[in-house]
Design an enzyme around this catalytic site. Structure first.
Site, PDB file in Angstrom:
ATOM      1  N   TYR A 103       0.356  -1.205   0.011  1.00  0.00           N
ATOM      2  CA  TYR A 103      -0.169   0.309   0.253  1.00  0.00           C
ATOM      3  C   TYR A 103       1.205   1.361   0.977  1.00  0.00           C
ATOM      4  O   TYR A 103       1.572   1.092   1.145  1.00  0.00           O
ATOM      5  CB  TYR A 103      -0.947  -0.465   1.387  1.00  0.00           C
ATOM      6  CG  TYR A 103      -2.005   1.048   1.208  1.00  0.00           C
ATOM      7  CD1 TYR A 103      -2.864   1.561   0.175  1.00  0.00           C
ATOM      8  CD2 TYR A 103      -2.193   2.111   2.323  1.00  0.00           C
ATOM      9  CE1 TYR A 103      -3.736   2.343   0.230  1.00  0.00           C
ATOM     10  CE2 TYR A 103      -3.200   3.007   2.247  1.00  0.00           C
ATOM     11  CZ  TYR A 103      -3.615   3.495   1.091  1.00  0.00           C
ATOM     12  OH  TYR A 103      -4.506   4.587   1.046  1.00  0.00           O
ATOM     13  N   ASP A 105       9.062   3.618   0.276  1.00  0.00           N
ATOM     14  CA  ASP A 105       7.664   4.731   0.823  1.00  0.00           C
ATOM     15  C   ASP A 105       7.778   3.883   2.475  1.00  0.00           C
ATOM     16  O   ASP A 105       7.832   2.483   2.695  1.00  0.00           O
ATOM     17  CB  ASP A 105       6.254   3.823   0.499  1.00  0.00           C
ATOM     18  CG  ASP A 105       5.263   4.110   1.015  1.00  0.00           C
ATOM     19  OD1 ASP A 105       5.919   5.296   2.341  1.00  0.00           O
ATOM     20  OD2 ASP A 105       4.112   4.198   0.545  1.00  0.00           O
ATOM     21  N   LYS A 131       2.559   9.578   8.361  1.00  0.00           N
ATOM     22  CA  LYS A 131       1.734   9.061   9.953  1.00  0.00           C
ATOM     23  C   LYS A 131       2.935   9.469  11.328  1.00  0.00           C
ATOM     24  O   LYS A 131       2.547  10.910  11.689  1.00  0.00           O
ATOM     25  CB  LYS A 131       2.240   7.329   9.549  1.00  0.00           C
ATOM     26  CG  LYS A 131       1.521   7.202   8.847  1.00  0.00           C
ATOM     27  CD  LYS A 131       0.924   5.101   9.331  1.00  0.00           C
ATOM     28  CE  LYS A 131       0.502   4.629   7.809  1.00  0.00           C
ATOM     29  NZ  LYS A 131      -0.925   4.284   7.386  1.00  0.00           N
TER      30      LYS A 131
HETATM   31  C1  LIG Z   1       3.266   2.125   3.333  1.00  0.00           C
HETATM   32  C2  LIG Z   1       1.245   3.301   3.208  1.00  0.00           C
HETATM   33  N1  LIG Z   1       2.233   4.115   2.589  1.00  0.00           N
HETATM   34  C3  LIG Z   1       1.391   5.220   1.698  1.00  0.00           C
HETATM   35  C4  LIG Z   1       0.316   5.481   3.222  1.00  0.00           C
HETATM   36  C5  LIG Z   1      -0.728   6.993   2.688  1.00  0.00           C
HETATM   37  O1  LIG Z   1      -0.616   7.464   3.499  1.00  0.00           O
HETATM   38  P1  LIG Z   1      -1.914   8.822   4.139  1.00  0.00           P
HETATM   39  O2  LIG Z   1      -3.278   7.554   4.819  1.00  0.00           O
HETATM   40  O3  LIG Z   1      -1.640   9.317   5.116  1.00  0.00           O
HETATM   41  O4  LIG Z   1      -2.382   9.095   2.857  1.00  0.00           O
HETATM   42  C6  LIG Z   1      -0.281   4.524   4.290  1.00  0.00           C
HETATM   43  C7  LIG Z   1      -1.417   4.521   5.291  1.00  0.00           C
HETATM   44  O5  LIG Z   1      -1.846   3.557   5.537  1.00  0.00           O
HETATM   45  C8  LIG Z   1       0.857   3.471   3.880  1.00  0.00           C
HETATM   46  O6  LIG Z   1       0.843   2.621   5.559  1.00  0.00           O
END
Ligand SMILES: Cc1ncc(COP(=O)(O)O)c(C=O)c1O
Length: 451
Positions: free
Chosen positions: A159, A254, A282
């Protein structure tokens, strides 16, 4: 404060075992009317379990009816500092009186940007946005502009936020031959899906083959260094780095989850691999909305306005990115993370929780395992090795969800999709013990078919 939380939640744990289902409250009925599924995010709860949250303190949540929950979601990991952390709260209050947003560099965003460039091996330059979704999206766009190529390779089941790459091959129902992508959401144009290549996580050989075969059209490789809750195999990230180097393909980490959670320097420091671009979100914001992305100066500088009109110019704009309140909260969160033993404590606690869960699963003779690292844990009902999306999918997800909902009924707040349990610096061994008591009780009820 914590002692009072413990007494209260212990009493509630007992009360919860009686399993009387309260009627759907007026607040929940209102929520059901206004929000699809009474939810603002990825998961829905059955209406009888739905709640409206009133407040949080440490790792305790109270709902609008006054019931107390042990929080094992922590704002999907964004509140690693704990709810109502006094350092973060004080910084936010101080800044709120001085202005909420200027949409320009301010003293807080400048100091935070400098610290990110210091702590993050990849970051020579950085920019702020308001979420992890935006941060990974900008990394992909920068990689495309820098290389002049179109395709992005991601790993199946990863994700990266709600952007197109993030939700493609996220929960693929059709297990297509790699590298074919499968959208996990409607509304993604087929042409966009065609520009996404998919590889199996933790399989260096297949990833290298796909990268080599598509090198002249591949703009970047994006990876969650620790994908969902599955750690990288020894050498996987190093091999990815080497393959990307061999083909001049930018590597994007990421770090929205791993950043400030596995180590102060995130997955880069923890695994010793430096990407070309990195996305954060986060935990960085101490619970306040934030996203950040950074990397090599020659890539990041494509966003400079004097590039406008040139083929490689990259548009980046965020009304709330780098706002002084979120960046004040982030600066305070970073001082909390720099306290001695912060990450050792988080790792020790994660270890304690995962071991406790394993012991209970063993005592109940379950074909299950607990995966994760640092302050993260996930149960998978399978005895086969779990190393990627397809091996995780072999697990009994129906039982996994039943267990999560049973825990929810016993007043553990979590994401019932059965993905991750998030600990925070507000969690302690005694909070984990309370969780484990409810975990054992939930497992027994699920096995007895009572859930
Ligand atoms: C690995 C990862 N990248 C990106 C995101 C997206 O972040 P946001 O919800 O702040 O847009 C998440 C959200 O859970 C994530 O777990």
């Amino acid at each position: 404060m914590l002692a009072c939380v413990c007494e209260h939640t212990r009493a509630q744990g007992k009360a919860a075992r009686v399993m009387t289902q309260p009627p759907i409250s007026e607040a929940i009925q209102r929520s059901l009317r206004v929000f699809p599924g009474a939810s603002n995010g990825e998961f829905n709860l059955p209406p009888e379990l739905s709640i409206v949250i009133h407040r949080g303190k440490g790792c305790e949540l109270r709902d609008s009816s006054g019931a107390s929950y042990l929080d094992f979601s922590m704002g999907w990991g964004s509140v690693l500092v704990g709810h109502g952390n006094p350092h973060v709260t004080e910084a936010v209050i101080r800044q709120a009186a001085l202005g909420a947003n200027f949409a320009y560099v301010n003293e807080n965003s400048l100091a935070l940007g400098e610290e990110l460039c210091r702590l993050s091996p990849a970051c020579e330059r950085v920019r702020f946005c308001a979420s992890g979704t935006e941060a990974t999206m900008y990394c992909q766009r920068l990689a495309r502009a820098f290389t002049g190529r179109r395709k992005i390779l991601k790993f199946e089941g990863a994700y990266h936020g709600a952007n197109e790459v993030g939700v493609t091959s996220l929960f693929p129902q059709r297990l297509l031959a790699f590298p074919k992508a499968d959208p996990s959401s409607a509304g993604i144009p087929p042409a966009v899906v065609d520009d996404i290549l998919v590889a199996p996580y933790n399989d260096s050989v297949t990833a290298a083959e796909i990268i080599a075969a598509h090198a002249d059209e591949l703009a970047g490789v994006i990876v969650e260094p620790l994908q969902r809750c599955t750690p990288p195999k020894e050498g996987f990230l190093q091999s990815l780095r080497a393959t990307c180097d061999a083909h001049d393909v930018p590597l994007i980490f990421d770090e929205v989850v791993t950043g400030f959670r596995l180590a102060y320097g995130g997955a880069q420091a923890y695994y010793g691999v430096t990407p070309d671009l990195v996305a954060y979100g986060k935990a960085l914001g101490g619970g306040y909305p934030i996203g950040a992305f950074g990397g090599r100066a020659e890539i990041m500088d494509l966003v400079r306005e004097e590039q406008l009109g040139k083929p490689q110019y990259v548009w980046v704009a965020s009304t709330l990115g780098g706002n002084p309140i979120s960046t004040a909260a982030a600066r305070a969160a970073l001082t909390v993370f720099q306290e001695p033993d912060c990450f050792q404590r988080l790792h020790d606690l994660g270890h304690y929780l995962r071991n406790g869960m394993r012991q209970i699963l063993d005592e109940h003779q379950q074909s299950a395992q607990v995966i994760g690292d640092g302050p993260l844990a996930q149960v998978v009902f399978s005895t086969e090795p779990v190393y990627d999306y397809r091996s995780t999918k072999m697990g009994d997800s129906v039982k996994g969800r039943a267990l999560m909902l049973a825990l929810f009924r016993r007043k553990v707040f979590l994401n019932p999709m059965g993905t991750k349990l998030y600990l925070s610096i507000a969690h302690t061994q005694s909070i984990c013990d309370m969780f484990l008591e409810r975990f054992a009780d939930s497992l027994q009820a699920v096995n007895a078919g009572k859930e």
